[in-house]
Design a protein around this motif. Structure first.
Motif, PDB file in Angstrom:
ATOM      1  N   PRO A 148      -6.201   3.221  -5.561  1.00 56.35           N
ATOM      2  CA  PRO A 148      -7.008   2.175  -4.926  1.00 56.35           C
ATOM      3  C   PRO A 148      -7.270   2.492  -3.460  1.00 56.35           C
ATOM      4  O   PRO A 148      -6.442   3.116  -2.804  1.00 56.35           O
ATOM      5  CB  PRO A 148      -6.148   0.911  -5.070  1.00 56.35           C
ATOM      6  N   ALA A 149      -8.431   2.080  -2.993  1.00 54.40           N
ATOM      7  CA  ALA A 149      -8.778   2.291  -1.586  1.00 54.40           C
ATOM      8  C   ALA A 149      -7.802   1.493  -0.720  1.00 54.40           C
ATOM      9  O   ALA A 149      -7.551   0.318  -0.985  1.00 54.40           O
ATOM     10  CB  ALA A 149     -10.205   1.829  -1.323  1.00 54.40           C
ATOM     11  N   PRO A 150      -7.221   2.117   0.295  1.00 54.59           N
ATOM     12  CA  PRO A 150      -6.285   1.394   1.147  1.00 54.59           C
ATOM     13  C   PRO A 150      -7.004   0.320   1.958  1.00 54.59           C
ATOM     14  O   PRO A 150      -8.133   0.509   2.401  1.00 54.59           O
ATOM     15  CB  PRO A 150      -5.697   2.478   2.049  1.00 54.59           C
ATOM     16  N   ILE A 177       0.845  -1.200   0.000  1.00 50.73           N
ATOM     17  CA  ILE A 177       0.000   0.000   0.000  1.00 50.73           C
ATOM     18  C   ILE A 177       0.879   1.250   0.000  1.00 50.73           C
ATOM     19  O   ILE A 177       0.641   2.187  -0.754  1.00 50.73           O
ATOM     20  CB  ILE A 177      -0.938   0.006   1.220  1.00 50.73           C
ATOM     21  N   LEU A 178       1.922   1.244   0.851  1.00 49.48           N
ATOM     22  CA  LEU A 178       2.812   2.392   0.896  1.00 49.48           C
ATOM     23  C   LEU A 178       3.529   2.580  -0.436  1.00 49.48           C
ATOM     24  O   LEU A 178       3.704   3.701  -0.904  1.00 49.48           O
ATOM     25  CB  LEU A 178       3.817   2.234   2.035  1.00 49.48           C
ATOM     26  N   GLU A 179       3.948   1.470  -1.065  1.00 48.71           N
ATOM     27  CA  GLU A 179       4.604   1.549  -2.368  1.00 48.71           C
ATOM     28  C   GLU A 179       3.643   2.088  -3.421  1.00 48.71           C
ATOM     29  O   GLU A 179       4.018   2.922  -4.244  1.00 48.71           O
ATOM     30  CB  GLU A 179       5.139   0.175  -2.790  1.00 48.71           C
ATOM     31  N   GLU A 180       2.365   1.654  -3.394  1.00 52.33           N
ATOM     32  CA  GLU A 180       1.372   2.176  -4.339  1.00 52.33           C
ATOM     33  C   GLU A 180       1.159   3.667  -4.131  1.00 52.33           C
ATOM     34  O   GLU A 180       1.070   4.430  -5.092  1.00 52.33           O
ATOM     35  CB  GLU A 180       0.031   1.449  -4.172  1.00 52.33           C
ATOM     36  N   ARG A 181       1.090   4.100  -2.891  1.00 52.76           N
ATOM     37  CA  ARG A 181       0.910   5.522  -2.601  1.00 52.76           C
ATOM     38  C   ARG A 181       2.111   6.339  -3.086  1.00 52.76           C
ATOM     39  O   ARG A 181       1.962   7.400  -3.678  1.00 52.76           O
ATOM     40  CB  ARG A 181       0.702   5.746  -1.103  1.00 52.76           C
ATOM     41  N   ARG A 182       3.323   5.826  -2.827  1.00 47.37           N
ATOM     42  CA  ARG A 182       4.524   6.522  -3.244  1.00 47.37           C
ATOM     43  C   ARG A 182       4.558   6.642  -4.770  1.00 47.37           C
ATOM     44  O   ARG A 182       4.861   7.698  -5.316  1.00 47.37           O
ATOM     45  CB  ARG A 182       5.758   5.786  -2.744  1.00 47.37           C
ATOM     46  N   GLN A 183       4.226   5.551  -5.461  1.00 48.48           N
ATOM     47  CA  GLN A 183       4.201   5.569  -6.928  1.00 48.48           C
ATOM     48  C   GLN A 183       3.153   6.553  -7.438  1.00 48.48           C
ATOM     49  O   GLN A 183       3.399   7.290  -8.383  1.00 48.48           O
ATOM     50  CB  GLN A 183       3.919   4.157  -7.473  1.00 48.48           C
ATOM     51  N   PHE A 184       1.985   6.578  -6.821  1.00 48.55           N
ATOM     52  CA  PHE A 184       0.920   7.497  -7.215  1.00 48.55           C
ATOM     53  C   PHE A 184       1.375   8.947  -7.060  1.00 48.55           C
ATOM     54  O   PHE A 184       1.200   9.770  -7.960  1.00 48.55           O
ATOM     55  CB  PHE A 184      -0.335   7.234  -6.375  1.00 48.55           C
TER      56      PHE A 184
END
Length: 145
Positions: A48-50, A4-11
């Motif tokens: 995406p919703a966390p 989730i943190l990686e997805e947020r960072r990429q976003f």
């Protein structure tokens, strides 16, 4: 959680790069001439919703009259540490019943629970009877608000 943190960072990285790209394009297109149209920024995919996976242990008690089996992941770890140290790893299943019962876990039974997803055991004998207990490991995905 790391995913989730990686997805947020990429976003956030993609958003920042897109914003810089739009600003650079607008500056190059407009030059010194204000008022020229600027292209709309590109649409970003929705984030995406966390969510998080939660480990729960629940039990089904045969001939039940108010007994309850419910454990959190932390309680499972505490029981495993007790069992590994050679101490009794007993869990009260009294619940709403008028009398107590306990279920005792060994390190082997906890490992079997993790490996198979469920185990069957017998509670302590109290008030003249015991209960068969099916203990199940559940992994649920829950949204983070």
């Amino acid at each position: 959680m790391k995913a989730i943190l990686e997805e947020r960072r990429q976003f956030l990285t993609n958003s920042a790069l897109a914003a810089l790209g739009v600003m650079a394009a607008a500056c190059a297109a407009n030059g010194d001439q204000p008022g020229l149209p600027v292209a709309d920024p590109p649409e970003m995919p929705p984030m995406p919703a966390p969510s998080v996976e939660v480990l729960k242990v629940e039990g089904l008690v045969a001939n039940n009259h108010g007994h309850e089996v419910s454990l959190s992941a932390v309680e499972v770890v505490k029981l495993a540490r007790l069992a590994n140290s050679g101490k009794p790893a007993a869990l009260s299943i009294k619940g709403r019943s008028s009398h107590p019962h306990t279920v005792t876990f060994t390190l082997e039974s906890l490992l079997a629970l993790v490996a198979a997803g469920q185990i069957s055991t017998t509670s302590s004998t109290d008030a003249g009877h015991a209960h068969e207990v099916l203990v199940r490991l559940l992994i649920e995905t829950q949204g983070i608000v």
